[in-house]
Write a protein that holds these residues in place. Structure first.
Motif, PDB file in Angstrom:
ATOM      1  N   TYR A  76      32.037 -17.630  22.693  1.00 50.75           N
ATOM      2  CA  TYR A  76      31.264 -17.880  21.923  1.00 50.75           C
ATOM      3  C   TYR A  76      31.047 -17.314  20.381  1.00 50.75           C
ATOM      4  N   LYS A  77      30.633 -17.897  19.109  1.00 49.03           N
ATOM      5  CA  LYS A  77      30.941 -17.246  18.182  1.00 49.03           C
ATOM      6  C   LYS A  77      29.497 -17.945  17.941  1.00 49.03           C
ATOM      7  N   GLY A  78      28.734 -16.902  16.665  1.00 52.31           N
ATOM      8  CA  GLY A  78      27.883 -17.564  16.862  1.00 52.31           C
ATOM      9  C   GLY A  78      27.470 -17.699  14.846  1.00 52.31           C
ATOM     10  N   SER A  79      26.058 -18.320  14.300  1.00 48.05           N
ATOM     11  CA  SER A  79      26.105 -18.033  12.928  1.00 48.05           C
ATOM     12  C   SER A  79      24.804 -18.090  12.476  1.00 48.05           C
ATOM     13  N   GLY A  80      24.074 -17.437  13.333  1.00 45.65           N
ATOM     14  CA  GLY A  80      22.540 -16.517  12.744  1.00 45.65           C
ATOM     15  C   GLY A  80      22.152 -17.920  12.703  1.00 45.65           C
ATOM     16  N   LYS A  81      21.864 -18.637  13.819  1.00 49.43           N
ATOM     17  CA  LYS A  81      20.889 -19.805  13.985  1.00 49.43           C
ATOM     18  C   LYS A  81      19.447 -19.115  14.991  1.00 49.43           C
ATOM     19  N   LEU A  82      19.327 -18.103  15.284  1.00 45.79           N
ATOM     20  CA  LEU A  82      18.373 -17.571  16.096  1.00 45.79           C
ATOM     21  C   LEU A  82      17.809 -15.884  15.328  1.00 45.79           C
ATOM     22  N   ALA A 103      24.918 -16.107  24.389  1.00 50.19           N
ATOM     23  CA  ALA A 103      25.285 -17.636  22.792  1.00 50.19           C
ATOM     24  C   ALA A 103      24.111 -16.635  22.046  1.00 50.19           C
ATOM     25  N   PHE A 104      22.466 -16.435  22.202  1.00 45.76           N
ATOM     26  CA  PHE A 104      21.169 -16.053  22.191  1.00 45.76           C
ATOM     27  C   PHE A 104      21.729 -14.749  21.170  1.00 45.76           C
ATOM     28  N   ALA A 105      21.622 -14.070  21.652  1.00 45.25           N
ATOM     29  CA  ALA A 105      22.390 -12.477  21.206  1.00 45.25           C
ATOM     30  C   ALA A 105      23.418 -12.681  20.097  1.00 45.25           C
ATOM     31  N   ARG A 106      24.744 -13.104  19.886  1.00 40.65           N
ATOM     32  CA  ARG A 106      25.661 -13.779  19.146  1.00 40.65           C
ATOM     33  C   ARG A 106      25.116 -14.476  18.426  1.00 40.65           C
ATOM     34  N   GLU A 107      24.313 -15.581  18.495  1.00 40.45           N
ATOM     35  CA  GLU A 107      23.245 -16.279  17.331  1.00 40.45           C
ATOM     36  C   GLU A 107      21.865 -15.288  16.387  1.00 40.45           C
ATOM     37  N   GLY A 108      22.301 -13.827  17.144  1.00 39.99           N
ATOM     38  CA  GLY A 108      21.103 -13.464  16.250  1.00 39.99           C
ATOM     39  C   GLY A 108      19.430 -12.320  16.700  1.00 39.99           C
ATOM     40  N   LEU A 164       7.715 -12.099  21.468  1.00 38.03           N
ATOM     41  CA  LEU A 164       8.391 -13.305  22.141  1.00 38.03           C
ATOM     42  C   LEU A 164       8.326 -14.618  21.514  1.00 38.03           C
ATOM     43  N   ASP A 165       9.547 -14.957  20.991  1.00 44.06           N
ATOM     44  CA  ASP A 165       9.628 -16.217  20.340  1.00 44.06           C
ATOM     45  C   ASP A 165      10.259 -17.422  21.485  1.00 44.06           C
ATOM     46  N   ILE A 166      10.872 -16.432  22.044  1.00 44.34           N
ATOM     47  CA  ILE A 166      11.865 -17.886  23.374  1.00 44.34           C
ATOM     48  C   ILE A 166      11.820 -17.569  24.789  1.00 44.34           C
ATOM     49  N   LEU A 167      11.072 -18.982  25.109  1.00 50.43           N
ATOM     50  CA  LEU A 167      11.127 -18.266  26.538  1.00 50.43           C
ATOM     51  C   LEU A 167      12.059 -19.509  27.026  1.00 50.43           C
ATOM     52  N   VAL A 168      13.051 -19.080  28.346  1.00 46.56           N
ATOM     53  CA  VAL A 168      13.671 -19.883  28.847  1.00 46.56           C
ATOM     54  C   VAL A 168      13.862 -19.108  30.355  1.00 46.56           C
ATOM     55  N   LEU A 303      23.204 -26.282  24.095  1.00 45.97           N
ATOM     56  CA  LEU A 303      22.071 -27.298  24.149  1.00 45.97           C
ATOM     57  C   LEU A 303      21.186 -26.486  23.714  1.00 45.97           C
ATOM     58  N   TYR A 304      21.281 -24.447  24.567  1.00 46.60           N
ATOM     59  CA  TYR A 304      19.764 -23.938  25.033  1.00 46.60           C
ATOM     60  C   TYR A 304      19.828 -23.614  23.633  1.00 46.60           C
ATOM     61  N   VAL A 305      20.906 -23.489  22.345  1.00 47.81           N
ATOM     62  CA  VAL A 305      20.325 -22.342  21.101  1.00 47.81           C
ATOM     63  C   VAL A 305      19.962 -23.808  20.651  1.00 47.81           C
ATOM     64  N   LEU A 306      20.761 -25.053  20.613  1.00 43.73           N
ATOM     65  CA  LEU A 306      19.907 -25.594  19.695  1.00 43.73           C
ATOM     66  C   LEU A 306      18.278 -25.720  19.791  1.00 43.73           C
ATOM     67  N   LEU A 307      17.983 -25.952  21.202  1.00 46.03           N
ATOM     68  CA  LEU A 307      16.352 -25.528  21.277  1.00 46.03           C
ATOM     69  C   LEU A 307      15.649 -25.036  21.041  1.00 46.03           C
ATOM     70  N   ALA A 308      16.651 -23.804  21.042  1.00 47.25           N
ATOM     71  CA  ALA A 308      15.458 -22.415  20.583  1.00 47.25           C
ATOM     72  C   ALA A 308      15.110 -22.817  19.372  1.00 47.25           C
ATOM     73  N   SER A 309      16.214 -23.051  18.590  1.00 45.00           N
ATOM     74  CA  SER A 309      16.868 -23.346  17.201  1.00 45.00           C
ATOM     75  C   SER A 309      15.628 -23.672  16.097  1.00 45.00           C
ATOM     76  N   GLU A 310      15.107 -23.688  14.782  1.00 45.36           N
ATOM     77  CA  GLU A 310      14.750 -24.050  13.647  1.00 45.36           C
ATOM     78  C   GLU A 310      15.111 -25.768  13.749  1.00 45.36           C
ATOM     79  N   GLU A 311      15.865 -25.506  13.763  1.00 48.23           N
ATOM     80  CA  GLU A 311      16.397 -27.145  14.244  1.00 48.23           C
ATOM     81  C   GLU A 311      16.718 -27.947  14.318  1.00 48.23           C
TER      82      GLU A 311
END
Ligand code: NAD
Ligand code: MG
Length: 330
Positions: A76-82, A103-108, A164-168, A303-311
């Motif tokens: 998994y390679k992040g791109s700063g989405k979070l 994934a969340f950690a690698r997204e920041g 806390l911004d994101i709850l899974v 999918l979780y990354v997308l749903l957590a992100s502002e995108e």
């Protein structure tokens, strides 16, 4: 220390059929070679049945899965989405939750994970992986069937993360029982407490801390739409999880908080050999899907990354699936 053998290498994952040439596919192609990389064929990108029949005691351990699952440790390679986000993930030690934590950690994001104390070894690996990504990781063990712990978990997560911004809401209990007559009141109750009460309690405690722009995600299941005969109680809870997302999304839209559900199909996680399936069916787990195999946790974390992100700012009250070709309405 992270045991190297616990991390499924791409090569190992590809053993079951490909020529290994998709090494540069998927998340590894963030750089210029993307156009030359060979496409990953989802049919044979990961191990196919038969899988091991080794039974585990619930809640089970990722480190004891045969074959080991791929949570994206090496890929998994992040791109700063979070970037700078603060996330709490229940059941973040193994399976889908572990892949989401990585994934969340690698997204920041900084990430707090909850799990049961029997799962400490799995959890510590996740914390190490979060820290290797340059983020803060917090381990908060405890039993979500305890109402007071649900509140304590949120309090501790908020205090450690500094908000806390994101709850899974991802922790879940699944125990296969063939006949209703054999489903005990205690087991039924524990499934309800884990899968329905805990997300309610954790979310209620978390809401005062989640700002506009925040995201709540709940892990439902394909079982919400096509319940198996042996998962009578579990399937009902997963249908409840869908209603959780749809109802709460309407309630929280005026506050700018989005709520969505993810509905996985069969995924290779400790949940399955730890009582989630009848043991005679376990070797063929996932073979009923058009892709003829179980999914790997790394295949659903995006999918979780997308749903957590502002995108995903216009996505709320939805259910997103990943089930190897089985539709939610089939
Ligand atoms: P998993 O066993 O890796 O994760 C489930 C986690 O739930 C455990 O790690 C454990 O920490 C946590 N948990 C269970 N009871 C708990 C309790 N009382 N208190 C605190 N934590 C508790 O398995 P997974 O498959 O990754 O499961 C994650 C979610 O995915 C679950 O909600 C499950 O219902 C859902 N799901 C899984 C599949 C699948 O095929 N694996 C399919 C659809 C949905
Ligand atoms: Mg676990």
């Amino acid at each position: 220390m992270l045991d190297e053998k616990l991390i499924l290498s791409r090569e190992e994952a590809l053993k079951s059929g490909t020529d290994g040439s998709s090494q540069k596919s998927g998340h590894q192609t963030a750089t210029g070679s993307a156009s030359k990389a060979q496409l990953k064929n989802p049919l044979d990108a990961y191990p196919r049945p038969p899988y091991s029949t080794e039974k585990q005691q619930a809640p089970g351990l990722a480190s004891k899965l045969t074959p080991l699952a791929d949570h994206g440790e090496k890929t998994y390679k992040g791109s700063g989405k979070l970037l700078g986000r603060k996330a709490l993930i229940t059941g973040g030690d193994s399976g889908i939750g572990r892949a989401v934590a990585i994934a969340f950690a690698r997204e920041g994001a900084d990430v707090a994970i909850n799990y049961l104390k029997e799962e400490e070894s799995d959890a510590q690996e996740v914390i190490e992986l979060i820290e290797q990504a340059g983020r803060k990781g917090f381990a908060i063990p405890g039993d979500l069937t305890d109402r007071h712990f649900c509140e304590k978990l949120v309090e501790e997560a908020v205090q450690k993360l500094g908000g806390l911004d994101i709850l899974v809401n991802n922790a879940g209990r699944q125990q296969a029982v063939e006949a209703l007559a054999d489903l005990t009141d205690e087991s039924f109750d524990k499934t309800m407490k884990t899968n329905i009460y805990a997300p309610f309690r954790v979310t209620k405690a978390a809401l005062p801390h989640i700002p506009a722009g925040g995201s709540i995600i709940i892990t439902s299941s394909i079982q919400a739409f096509d319940p198996s005969a042996i998962l009578f109680d579990y399937a009902q809870t997963k249908a409840a999880n869908v209603a959780f997302a749809k109802s709460l999304a309407k309630q929280l839209a005026p506050k700018g908080i989005r709520v969505n559900a993810v509905a996985p199909g069969p995924f290779w996680t400790p949940l399955q050999p730890a009582g989630g399936q009848l043991m005679n069916a376990l070797p063929q787990f996932g073979s009923e899907t058009p892709l003829k195999r179980a999914g790997q946790p790394v295949e659903i974390s995006p999918l979780y990354v997308l749903l957590a992100s502002e995108e995903a700012s216009y996505c709320s009250g939805q259910v997103f699936g990943a089930a190897g070709g089985i539709g939610m309405d089939s």
